[in-house]
Design a protein around this motif. Structure first.
Motif, PDB file in Angstrom:
ATOM      1  N   GLU A 128       7.950   0.354  35.504  1.00 29.50           N
ATOM      2  CA  GLU A 128       8.660  -0.658  34.718  1.00 29.50           C
ATOM      3  C   GLU A 128       7.809  -1.167  33.569  1.00 29.50           C
ATOM      4  OE1 GLU A 128      11.757  -2.958  33.428  1.00 29.50           O
ATOM      5  OE2 GLU A 128      11.732  -1.319  34.893  1.00 29.50           O
ATOM      6  N   ASN A 129       6.522  -1.385  33.814  1.00 26.67           N
ATOM      7  CA  ASN A 129       5.636  -1.831  32.737  1.00 26.67           C
ATOM      8  C   ASN A 129       5.582  -0.800  31.615  1.00 26.67           C
ATOM      9  OD1 ASN A 129       4.641  -4.391  33.624  1.00 26.67           O
ATOM     10  ND2 ASN A 129       3.355  -3.368  35.126  1.00 26.67           N
ATOM     11  N   PHE A 130       5.474   0.462  31.978  1.00 25.50           N
ATOM     12  CA  PHE A 130       5.385   1.496  30.947  1.00 25.50           C
ATOM     13  C   PHE A 130       6.722   1.689  30.221  1.00 25.50           C
ATOM     14  CE2 PHE A 130       1.518   2.900  33.287  1.00 25.50           C
ATOM     15  CZ  PHE A 130       0.642   2.816  32.220  1.00 25.50           C
ATOM     16  N   LYS A 131       7.835   1.508  30.924  1.00 26.72           N
ATOM     17  CA  LYS A 131       9.145   1.572  30.255  1.00 26.72           C
ATOM     18  C   LYS A 131       9.260   0.474  29.209  1.00 26.72           C
ATOM     19  CE  LYS A 131      11.810   3.704  34.011  1.00 26.72           C
ATOM     20  NZ  LYS A 131      12.865   3.478  35.041  1.00 26.72           N
ATOM     21  N   LYS A 132       8.793  -0.714  29.554  1.00 27.28           N
ATOM     22  CA  LYS A 132       8.827  -1.835  28.609  1.00 27.28           C
ATOM     23  C   LYS A 132       7.890  -1.573  27.433  1.00 27.28           C
ATOM     24  CE  LYS A 132      11.694  -4.597  30.756  1.00 27.28           C
ATOM     25  NZ  LYS A 132      13.002  -5.004  30.157  1.00 27.28           N
ATOM     26  N   ALA A 133       6.768  -0.922  27.696  1.00 27.66           N
ATOM     27  CA  ALA A 133       5.860  -0.569  26.608  1.00 27.66           C
ATOM     28  C   ALA A 133       6.545   0.391  25.645  1.00 27.66           C
ATOM     29  CB  ALA A 133       4.583   0.062  27.168  1.00 27.66           C
ATOM     30  N   ALA A 166      -0.818  -3.644  31.315  1.00 26.19           N
ATOM     31  CA  ALA A 166      -0.308  -4.080  32.616  1.00 26.19           C
ATOM     32  C   ALA A 166       0.063  -2.883  33.477  1.00 26.19           C
ATOM     33  CB  ALA A 166       0.903  -4.999  32.429  1.00 26.19           C
ATOM     34  N   GLY A 167       0.593  -1.843  32.847  1.00 26.06           N
ATOM     35  CA  GLY A 167       0.912  -0.624  33.590  1.00 26.06           C
ATOM     36  C   GLY A 167      -0.326   0.009  34.183  1.00 26.06           C
ATOM     37  N   TYR A 186       3.941   8.120  31.773  1.00 28.63           N
ATOM     38  CA  TYR A 186       3.755   7.336  32.991  1.00 28.63           C
ATOM     39  C   TYR A 186       5.067   6.753  33.512  1.00 28.63           C
ATOM     40  CZ  TYR A 186      -1.321   7.356  33.440  1.00 28.63           C
ATOM     41  OH  TYR A 186      -2.626   7.746  33.645  1.00 28.63           O
ATOM     42  N   SER A 187       6.031   6.559  32.628  1.00 28.90           N
ATOM     43  CA  SER A 187       7.315   6.009  33.072  1.00 28.90           C
ATOM     44  C   SER A 187       8.233   7.093  33.619  1.00 28.90           C
ATOM     45  CB  SER A 187       8.017   5.286  31.917  1.00 28.90           C
ATOM     46  OG  SER A 187       8.544   6.205  30.979  1.00 28.90           O
ATOM     47  N   THR A 231      -3.564  -0.329  40.630  1.00 27.46           N
ATOM     48  CA  THR A 231      -4.367  -0.765  41.766  1.00 27.46           C
ATOM     49  C   THR A 231      -3.832  -2.014  42.447  1.00 27.46           C
ATOM     50  OG1 THR A 231      -5.823  -1.987  40.257  1.00 27.46           O
ATOM     51  CG2 THR A 231      -6.489   0.252  40.873  1.00 27.46           C
ATOM     52  N   VAL A 232      -3.086  -2.851  41.722  1.00 25.20           N
ATOM     53  CA  VAL A 232      -2.675  -4.131  42.318  1.00 25.20           C
ATOM     54  C   VAL A 232      -1.171  -4.263  42.530  1.00 25.20           C
ATOM     55  CG1 VAL A 232      -4.696  -5.312  41.391  1.00 25.20           C
ATOM     56  CG2 VAL A 232      -2.575  -5.325  40.074  1.00 25.20           C
ATOM     57  N   ALA A 233      -0.369  -3.469  41.851  1.00 19.88           N
ATOM     58  CA  ALA A 233       1.088  -3.579  41.993  1.00 19.88           C
ATOM     59  C   ALA A 233       1.743  -2.238  41.695  1.00 19.88           C
ATOM     60  CB  ALA A 233       1.639  -4.665  41.057  1.00 19.88           C
TER      61      ALA A 233
END
Length: 222
Positions: free
Chosen positions: A100-105, A86-87, A131-132, A92-94
């Motif tokens: 935040e996605n990479f922090k959750k990963a 998702a990160g 990336y985070s 490209t889309v968000a």
């Protein structure tokens, strides 16, 4: 190529942009020859957004499942992978949701690593940390993976990306990529790494010409 092997190139977009290489990403569609195609760009963008929303729904379902079964290591691994993907999609889309996605990963992978010191997971977490914005964790984790498996091409490649992007350490990046080069499994990987080495060497030469040091960005401790 499966998702795991694709992660050797996890940071390729950032490094291509940064050192002025030419690259592009696209979504391909196969349509009947008589199907009109008035706006392929809009169509692709819409589908990318739809896929991203589907990823978020999968993540929500997995989070709820993980609450009920917090010790489920395969589930936490899959959750980390889903957040990671998702990160990447969010680039490209968000864009505001990338970090935040990479922090959750990172959080999901850390739960896995409590009981499973798999270098694949360590590298995925390191790249997610990169990336985070958590550069300390990223560098520590890349080195941890390479202690466990010194010839791990994913670790060598992505650590080189990190060194070039986070620290502008072109010499360090070249060192990692040179170690990775003989480990490549196909011509595409080899050509990509060779081009990264050439571009990094160009940057290194330019910096040395400027003021005689290999990394002027870091010379004052910045």
């Amino acid at each position: 190529m499966n998702k795991k092997s694709q992660r050797i190139f996890a940071g390729i977009l950032a490094v291509l942009v940064s050192i002025a290489m030419v690259g592009s990403a696209f979504i391909g569609y196969f349509l009947d020859s008589d199907t009109p195609l008035p706006n392929t760009g809009a169509y692709s963008a819409a589908n990318a957004k739809a896929e991203y929303q589907a990823q978020k729904l999968r993540i929500d379902a997995m989070v709820e499942q993980a609450k009920k079964d917090p010790e489920n290591v395969p589930l936490q691994t899959a959750l980390g992978n889903e957040y990671y993907n998702a990160g990447m999609s969010a680039q490209t889309v968000a864009p505001t949701e990338i970090q935040e996605n990479f922090k959750k990963a990172v959080e999901a992978y850390q739960k896995v690593l409590k009981t499973n010191k798999d270098p694949n997971i360590i590298v995925d977490m390191a790249t997610s940390a990169f990336y985070s914005g958590d550069y300390d964790l990223a560098e520590k984790s890349y080195n941890e993976a390479l202690v466990i498996k010194p010839d791990f091409i994913n670790a060598l490649f992505n650590y080189g990306i990190f060194l070039s992007q986070a620290k502008r350490d072109w010499a360090g990046a070249i060192n990692q990529w040179q170690k990775a080069l003989p480990l490549t499994q196909n011509s595409s990987e080899k050509e990509t790494i060779e081009e990264l080495i050439r571009q990094a060497q160009s940057q290194l030469n330019a910096n040395q010409t400027t003021d005689g040091v290999s990394n002027p960005i870091l010379k004052n401790g910045e």
